[in-house]
Design a protein around this motif. Structure first.
Motif, mmCIF file in Angstrom:
data_model
loop_
_atom_site.group_PDB
_atom_site.id
_atom_site.type_symbol
_atom_site.label_atom_id
_atom_site.label_comp_id
_atom_site.label_asym_id
_atom_site.label_seq_id
_atom_site.Cartn_x
_atom_site.Cartn_y
_atom_site.Cartn_z
ATOM 1 N N VAL A 238 -6.256 5.199 16.702
ATOM 2 C CA VAL A 238 -6.096 3.907 16.653
ATOM 3 C C VAL A 238 -5.118 2.896 17.308
ATOM 4 N N VAL A 239 -5.008 2.031 17.728
ATOM 5 C CA VAL A 239 -3.836 0.785 18.735
ATOM 6 C C VAL A 239 -3.772 -0.161 17.700
ATOM 7 N N LEU A 240 -2.936 -0.057 17.669
ATOM 8 C CA LEU A 240 -2.506 -1.834 16.363
ATOM 9 C C LEU A 240 -1.922 -3.111 17.148
ATOM 10 N N VAL A 241 -2.634 -3.321 18.180
ATOM 11 C CA VAL A 241 -2.112 -4.339 19.033
ATOM 12 C C VAL A 241 -1.988 -5.988 18.345
ATOM 13 N N GLU A 242 -0.531 -6.372 19.233
ATOM 14 C CA GLU A 242 0.036 -7.294 18.912
ATOM 15 C C GLU A 242 0.500 -7.487 17.389
ATOM 16 N N GLY A 243 0.414 -6.657 16.302
ATOM 17 C CA GLY A 243 1.222 -6.855 14.811
ATOM 18 C C GLY A 243 2.283 -6.402 14.907
ATOM 19 N N GLY A 244 3.585 -6.572 15.662
ATOM 20 C CA GLY A 244 4.509 -6.044 15.188
ATOM 21 C C GLY A 244 4.959 -4.683 15.011
ATOM 22 N N VAL A 245 6.167 -4.335 15.285
ATOM 23 C CA VAL A 245 6.744 -2.504 15.002
ATOM 24 C C VAL A 245 7.637 -2.543 13.681
ATOM 25 N N ALA A 246 8.441 -3.408 13.328
ATOM 26 C CA ALA A 246 9.495 -3.192 12.372
ATOM 27 C C ALA A 246 8.978 -3.062 10.922
ATOM 28 N N TRP A 247 7.634 -3.308 11.176
ATOM 29 C CA TRP A 247 7.194 -2.812 8.831
ATOM 30 C C TRP A 247 7.189 -2.468 8.760
ATOM 31 N N LEU A 248 6.556 -1.212 9.911
ATOM 32 C CA LEU A 248 5.947 0.660 10.017
ATOM 33 C C LEU A 248 6.681 1.465 8.746
ATOM 34 N N PRO A 249 8.285 1.207 9.081
ATOM 35 C CA PRO A 249 9.024 2.757 8.400
ATOM 36 C C PRO A 249 8.734 2.274 7.214
ATOM 37 N N GLY A 250 9.183 1.418 6.822
ATOM 38 C CA GLY A 250 9.165 0.261 4.929
ATOM 39 C C GLY A 250 7.892 0.655 4.260
ATOM 40 N N LEU A 251 6.383 0.443 5.060
ATOM 41 C CA LEU A 251 5.343 0.905 4.873
ATOM 42 C C LEU A 251 5.428 1.995 4.713
ATOM 43 N N MET A 252 5.116 3.033 5.258
ATOM 44 C CA MET A 252 5.310 4.214 5.423
ATOM 45 C C MET A 252 5.852 4.839 4.430
ATOM 46 N N TRP A 253 7.338 4.861 4.246
ATOM 47 C CA TRP A 253 7.868 5.201 2.663
ATOM 48 C C TRP A 253 7.617 4.626 2.084
ATOM 49 N N ARG A 254 7.271 3.474 1.643
ATOM 50 C CA ARG A 254 6.327 3.258 -0.180
ATOM 51 C C ARG A 254 5.061 4.052 -0.302
ATOM 52 N N LEU A 255 4.388 4.123 0.752
ATOM 53 C CA LEU A 255 2.890 4.944 0.373
ATOM 54 C C LEU A 255 2.868 5.778 0.617
ATOM 55 N N ASP A 256 4.658 6.672 0.636
ATOM 56 C CA ASP A 256 4.492 8.094 0.794
ATOM 57 C C ASP A 256 5.049 8.627 -1.147
ATOM 58 N N LYS A 257 5.862 7.404 -1.182
ATOM 59 C CA LYS A 257 6.415 7.365 -2.674
ATOM 60 C C LYS A 257 5.110 6.842 -3.269
ATOM 61 N N ASN A 258 3.935 6.502 -3.060
ATOM 62 C CA ASN A 258 3.239 6.728 -4.438
ATOM 63 C C ASN A 258 2.523 6.994 -4.113
ATOM 64 N N TYR A 259 1.713 8.201 -2.891
ATOM 65 C CA TYR A 259 1.164 9.244 -3.003
ATOM 66 C C TYR A 259 1.624 9.831 -3.913
ATOM 67 N N LYS A 260 2.942 10.837 -4.390
ATOM 68 C CA LYS A 260 3.125 11.819 -4.664
ATOM 69 C C LYS A 260 2.534 11.292 -5.988
ATOM 70 N N ALA A 261 2.750 10.144 -6.914
ATOM 71 C CA ALA A 261 1.829 10.084 -8.450
ATOM 72 C C ALA A 261 0.635 9.407 -8.521
ATOM 73 N N LEU A 262 0.360 9.229 -7.686
ATOM 74 C CA LEU A 262 -1.113 8.614 -7.526
ATOM 75 C C LEU A 262 -2.577 9.406 -6.640
ATOM 76 N N ARG A 263 -2.052 10.594 -6.006
ATOM 77 C CA ARG A 263 -2.269 11.333 -5.263
ATOM 78 C C ARG A 263 -4.032 11.359 -5.475
ATOM 79 N N ALA A 264 -4.401 11.767 -7.082
ATOM 80 C CA ALA A 264 -5.864 11.930 -7.777
ATOM 81 C C ALA A 264 -6.380 11.153 -7.265
ATOM 82 N N THR A 265 -6.030 9.198 -6.988
ATOM 83 C CA THR A 265 -7.017 8.566 -6.483
ATOM 84 C C THR A 265 -7.493 8.801 -5.317
ATOM 85 N N VAL A 266 -7.146 9.399 -4.157
ATOM 86 C CA VAL A 266 -6.970 9.778 -2.983
ATOM 87 C C VAL A 266 -7.061 11.178 -2.456
ATOM 88 N N PRO A 267 -8.049 11.799 -3.654
ATOM 89 C CA PRO A 267 -8.096 13.272 -3.716
ATOM 90 C C PRO A 267 -8.901 13.955 -1.843
#
Length: 351
Positions: A238-267
């Protein structure tokens, strides 16, 4: 500009609506002939216009509508090896009629092949499909996805719901079946049948709308990961075109953090969410964020392994065009080579 080879992954070839008439069947042909395509735009007005004034062809017409002038100004002017033609037809996904939207995309794809891709060896095409009816989109992908100069499937980030939901999966299945990446591009957020363009609703001005476009990409990317798109289609890119770049690190950190506690919701996820993003996703460089301290951008790039995730794009012929000689000048030569050429060459399987 140094001697780095260049592949530009976001070049907007425009066309007059009537240019699609020879490729439309009835009743759609008469509808377009009488009143134009009728895109459902965002409704936000740019006081400086959308196009570079010098990209208007000498003979007149829309900026970016003349292949010969584009070859002279962009391909030869910046010595591009390839330019992925992304058009603007993906915005039809904000209209309400799925049959009409599918017909417009099909006509555009035939027009793209017949009147653009053979004009220069540098031209490669992003075929457009509408997201209102994913089964019709999948049929269109199968129809022309095997054309040697079609290198990706383009959809709009303006949608009725997050793009990872199962409703859209026929598009990804067809793209994977044809060996094509799926690109997501903004343009009509808040228009027609699209959701509001920001998480808070409808902003007042174009500057707000344009700045907040990255919110759509955040929501779609989280949706695609959590809905298991990359598990279900392990070869999909997937290519995300013309949507910026700087938001990606924080999004990945937040998603990883939440996954550790909520992984049962996305088995169906068996790895950290950020690993799926790194393995399956690319981002285009335009519009690149430009902090006052250039080192801050380099630091951010290091956080996301940018040299393996970014693809150079100019956004020609739009007002915020990024010349290849004036962006990302602080990168090391190896990183420049990957971002400006090697990543796209590998993704699109270009010689």
């Amino acid at each position: 500009m140094d001697d780095t080879k260049i592949i530009d992954v976001d070049v907007h070839n425009e066309q007059d609506d009537r240019a699609l008439l020879p490729y439309l069947q009835e009743p759609w042909r008469s509808r377009v002939a009488a009143s134009g395509i009728g895109y459902a735009g965002s409704g936000y007005y740019s006081p400086i216009g959308v196009m570079k004034k010098d990209s208007i062809p000498p003979g007149g017409g829309k900026a970016g509508s003349d292949p010969d002038y584009m070859i002279k100004q962009l391909i030869e002017g910046y010595n591009l090896d390839y330019a992925v033609l992304t058009g603007v037809v993906y915005n039809i996904s904000s209209t309400h009629d799925p049959d009409y939207a599918a017909a417009i995309c099909s006509a555009y794809n035939d027009y793209l092949i017949a009147e653009w891709l053979g004009k220069h060896k540098a031209f490669k095409g992003a075929m457009a499909v509408a997201t209102q009816d994913p089964l019709l989109a999948a049929r269109e992908i199968d129809r022309i996805g095997g054309h040697p100069d079609i290198v990706e499937v383009m959809i709009s980030s303006a949608a009725r719901s997050p793009l990872g939901q199962r409703h859209y999966h026929p598009i990804y299945e067809a793209a994977a079946r044809n060996g094509l990446p799926v690109a997501i591009h903004p343009g009509a957020e808040g228009g027609g049948s699209s959701t509001a363009p920001t998480a808070a609703g409808y902003p007042t001005r174009y500057i707000e709308w344009h700045t907040c476009l990255s919110q759509m990409f955040m929501a779609h990317l989280v949706s695609m990961v959590c809905e298991g798109v990359f598990v279900k289609y392990p070869n999909l890119k997937v290519v995300l075109v013309e949507g910026g770049v700087a938001w990606l690190p924080g999004l990945m950190w937040r998603l990883d953090k939440n996954y550790k506690a909520l992984r049962a919701t996305v088995p169906w996820l068996t790895r950290m969410p950020s690993e799926y993003i790194r393995d399956h996703c690319y981002l285009s460089t335009q519009p690149i964020e430009e902090p006052e301290n250039p080192q801050h951008l380099i630091d951010l790039f290091n956080m996301i392994d940018a040299e393996n995730m970014l693809l150079y794009s100019s956004d020609y012929p739009h007002w915020d065009f990024d010349s290849p000689g004036h962006v990302l000048r602080g990168l090391k030569p190896e990183a420049r080579r990957k971002i400006f050429y090697e990543n796209a060459k590998q993704l699109y399987r270009l010689d």
